[in-house]
Scaffold this motif. Structure first.
Motif, PDB file in Angstrom:
ATOM      1  N   ARG A   1      74.569   7.122 -60.361  1.00 25.81           N
ATOM      2  CA  ARG A   1      75.030   8.505 -60.207  1.00 25.81           C
ATOM      3  C   ARG A   1      74.918   8.938 -58.747  1.00 25.81           C
ATOM      4  N   ARG A   2      73.809   8.607 -58.108  1.00 23.38           N
ATOM      5  CA  ARG A   2      73.594   8.981 -56.712  1.00 23.38           C
ATOM      6  C   ARG A   2      74.619   8.332 -55.790  1.00 23.38           C
ATOM      7  N   ARG A   3      75.024   7.118 -56.114  1.00 28.71           N
ATOM      8  CA  ARG A   3      75.984   6.394 -55.276  1.00 28.71           C
ATOM      9  C   ARG A   3      77.438   6.762 -55.584  1.00 28.71           C
ATOM     10  N   GLY A   4      77.647   7.590 -56.610  1.00 32.86           N
ATOM     11  CA  GLY A   4      78.985   8.064 -56.930  1.00 32.86           C
ATOM     12  C   GLY A   4      79.779   7.158 -57.857  1.00 32.86           C
ATOM     13  N   PHE A   5      79.121   6.166 -58.477  1.00 30.61           N
ATOM     14  CA  PHE A   5      79.810   5.261 -59.387  1.00 30.61           C
ATOM     15  C   PHE A   5      79.868   5.801 -60.814  1.00 30.61           C
ATOM     16  N   MET A   6      79.238   6.942 -61.059  1.00 30.35           N
ATOM     17  CA  MET A   6      79.172   7.484 -62.409  1.00 30.35           C
ATOM     18  C   MET A   6      79.312   9.003 -62.319  1.00 30.35           C
ATOM     19  N   SER A   7      80.055   9.557 -63.246  1.00 32.44           N
ATOM     20  CA  SER A   7      80.226  11.009 -63.256  1.00 32.44           C
ATOM     21  C   SER A   7      78.933  11.692 -63.703  1.00 32.44           C
ATOM     22  N   PRO A   8      78.722  12.926 -63.280  1.00 33.44           N
ATOM     23  CA  PRO A   8      77.509  13.640 -63.682  1.00 33.44           C
ATOM     24  C   PRO A   8      77.389  13.813 -65.198  1.00 33.44           C
TER      25      PRO A   8
ATOM     26  N   ALA B   1      63.079   2.621 -69.064  1.00 31.81           N
ATOM     27  CA  ALA B   1      62.839   3.176 -67.728  1.00 31.81           C
ATOM     28  C   ALA B   1      63.756   2.528 -66.694  1.00 31.81           C
ATOM     29  N   VAL B   2      63.941   1.221 -66.794  1.00 33.66           N
ATOM     30  CA  VAL B   2      64.825   0.517 -65.854  1.00 33.66           C
ATOM     31  C   VAL B   2      66.257   1.016 -66.003  1.00 33.66           C
ATOM     32  N   LEU B   3      66.709   1.208 -67.237  1.00 38.63           N
ATOM     33  CA  LEU B   3      68.060   1.730 -67.455  1.00 38.63           C
ATOM     34  C   LEU B   3      68.207   3.146 -66.901  1.00 38.63           C
ATOM     35  N   ALA B   4      67.173   3.967 -67.049  1.00 40.71           N
ATOM     36  CA  ALA B   4      67.228   5.326 -66.504  1.00 40.71           C
ATOM     37  C   ALA B   4      67.280   5.299 -64.976  1.00 40.71           C
ATOM     38  N   LEU B   5      66.504   4.419 -64.364  1.00 47.55           N
ATOM     39  CA  LEU B   5      66.543   4.299 -62.898  1.00 47.55           C
ATOM     40  C   LEU B   5      67.911   3.804 -62.429  1.00 47.55           C
ATOM     41  N   ALA B   6      68.481   2.842 -63.144  1.00 49.81           N
ATOM     42  CA  ALA B   6      69.805   2.328 -62.786  1.00 49.81           C
ATOM     43  C   ALA B   6      70.864   3.418 -62.935  1.00 49.81           C
ATOM     44  N   THR B   7      70.762   4.212 -63.988  1.00 47.70           N
ATOM     45  CA  THR B   7      71.711   5.306 -64.189  1.00 47.70           C
ATOM     46  C   THR B   7      71.615   6.314 -63.055  1.00 47.70           C
ATOM     47  N   ALA B   8      70.398   6.682 -62.678  1.00 46.05           N
ATOM     48  CA  ALA B   8      70.219   7.641 -61.585  1.00 46.05           C
ATOM     49  C   ALA B   8      70.768   7.084 -60.274  1.00 46.05           C
ATOM     50  N   ASP B   9      70.547   5.791 -60.030  1.00 46.52           N
ATOM     51  CA  ASP B   9      71.044   5.179 -58.805  1.00 46.52           C
ATOM     52  C   ASP B   9      72.567   5.134 -58.785  1.00 46.52           C
TER      53      ASP B   9
ATOM     54  N   LEU C   1      78.581  11.826 -67.577  1.00 47.08           N
ATOM     55  CA  LEU C   1      78.214  10.547 -68.189  1.00 47.08           C
ATOM     56  C   LEU C   1      76.752  10.217 -67.908  1.00 47.08           C
ATOM     57  N   ALA C   2      76.305  10.472 -66.687  1.00 45.58           N
ATOM     58  CA  ALA C   2      74.909  10.225 -66.332  1.00 45.58           C
ATOM     59  C   ALA C   2      73.975  11.098 -67.167  1.00 45.58           C
ATOM     60  N   SER C   3      74.360  12.343 -67.384  1.00 45.50           N
ATOM     61  CA  SER C   3      73.542  13.238 -68.213  1.00 45.50           C
ATOM     62  C   SER C   3      73.488  12.753 -69.653  1.00 45.50           C
ATOM     63  N   ALA C   4      74.616  12.310 -70.185  1.00 49.00           N
ATOM     64  CA  ALA C   4      74.647  11.805 -71.561  1.00 49.00           C
ATOM     65  C   ALA C   4      73.768  10.564 -71.713  1.00 49.00           C
ATOM     66  N   ILE C   5      73.824   9.677 -70.734  1.00 48.73           N
ATOM     67  CA  ILE C   5      72.987   8.470 -70.776  1.00 48.73           C
ATOM     68  C   ILE C   5      71.513   8.840 -70.654  1.00 48.73           C
ATOM     69  N   ALA C   6      71.196   9.775 -69.763  1.00 52.20           N
ATOM     70  CA  ALA C   6      69.801  10.187 -69.578  1.00 52.20           C
ATOM     71  C   ALA C   6      69.237  10.825 -70.846  1.00 52.20           C
ATOM     72  N   ILE C   7      70.021  11.654 -71.496  1.00 52.49           N
ATOM     73  CA  ILE C   7      69.570  12.269 -72.750  1.00 52.49           C
ATOM     74  C   ILE C   7      69.387  11.210 -73.829  1.00 52.49           C
ATOM     75  N   SER C   8      70.300  10.257 -73.890  1.00 51.13           N
ATOM     76  CA  SER C   8      70.168   9.158 -74.859  1.00 51.13           C
ATOM     77  C   SER C   8      68.902   8.349 -74.598  1.00 51.13           C
ATOM     78  N   LEU C   9      68.623   8.066 -73.333  1.00 49.24           N
ATOM     79  CA  LEU C   9      67.419   7.301 -72.994  1.00 49.24           C
ATOM     80  C   LEU C   9      66.154   8.099 -73.287  1.00 49.24           C
ATOM     81  N   LEU C  10      66.212   9.407 -73.090  1.00 54.02           N
ATOM     82  CA  LEU C  10      65.078  10.256 -73.450  1.00 54.02           C
ATOM     83  C   LEU C  10      64.819  10.186 -74.957  1.00 54.02           C
ATOM     84  N   LEU C  11      65.868  10.278 -75.748  1.00 56.91           N
ATOM     85  CA  LEU C  11      65.711  10.203 -77.209  1.00 56.91           C
ATOM     86  C   LEU C  11      65.217   8.828 -77.645  1.00 56.91           C
TER      87      LEU C  11
END
Length: 110
Positions: free
Chosen positions: A28-35, A18-26, A37-47
């Motif tokens: 992404r929101r701040r523009g440090f990560m492409s959409p 959950a912490v990694l997912a929150l960090a990824t979303a943050d 890459l953020a989607s790939a990380i989110a799907i990985s964290l979901l799995l």
């Protein structure tokens, strides 16, 4: 049956996910990560979260982990969050704000 990992360790891993997912979303929101890459990380964290739920089904707390698995699936399919913990932490301020608005509006005499 003792399971692969004890529930305490699984809960710690769920919180870390959950912490990694929150960090990824943050990030992404701040523009440090492409959409993408953020989607790939989110799907990985979901799995990963779903795998932790399945591992939890092999512990003594089968019912609790089964319910968490159902909540995880519903949260990801309906709301699009990687974990229910992320959904709760993200939506909690909105819920509190809505509750305060209702309380404030109910005090008005109109």
């Amino acid at each position: 049956m003792s399971g692969i990992l004890p529930s305490r360790k699984l809960i710690g891993l769920v919180i870390a996910t959950a912490v990694l997912a929150l960090a990824t979303a943050d990030l992404r929101r701040r523009g440090f990560m492409s959409p993408s890459l953020a989607s790939a990380i989110a799907i990985s964290l979901l799995l990963i979260n779903l795998a932790l739920c399945i591992a939890g089904l092999m512990t003594r707390q089968k019912v609790a982990w089964g319910l968490y698995l159902l909540v995880s699936l519903a949260t990801s399919l309906v709301l699009g969050f990687a974990t229910p913990v992320n959904a709760a932490l993200t939506l909690l301020p909105l819920g509190i704000g809505a509750l305060l608005d209702v309380i404030h509006a109910s005090g008005r005499p109109w």
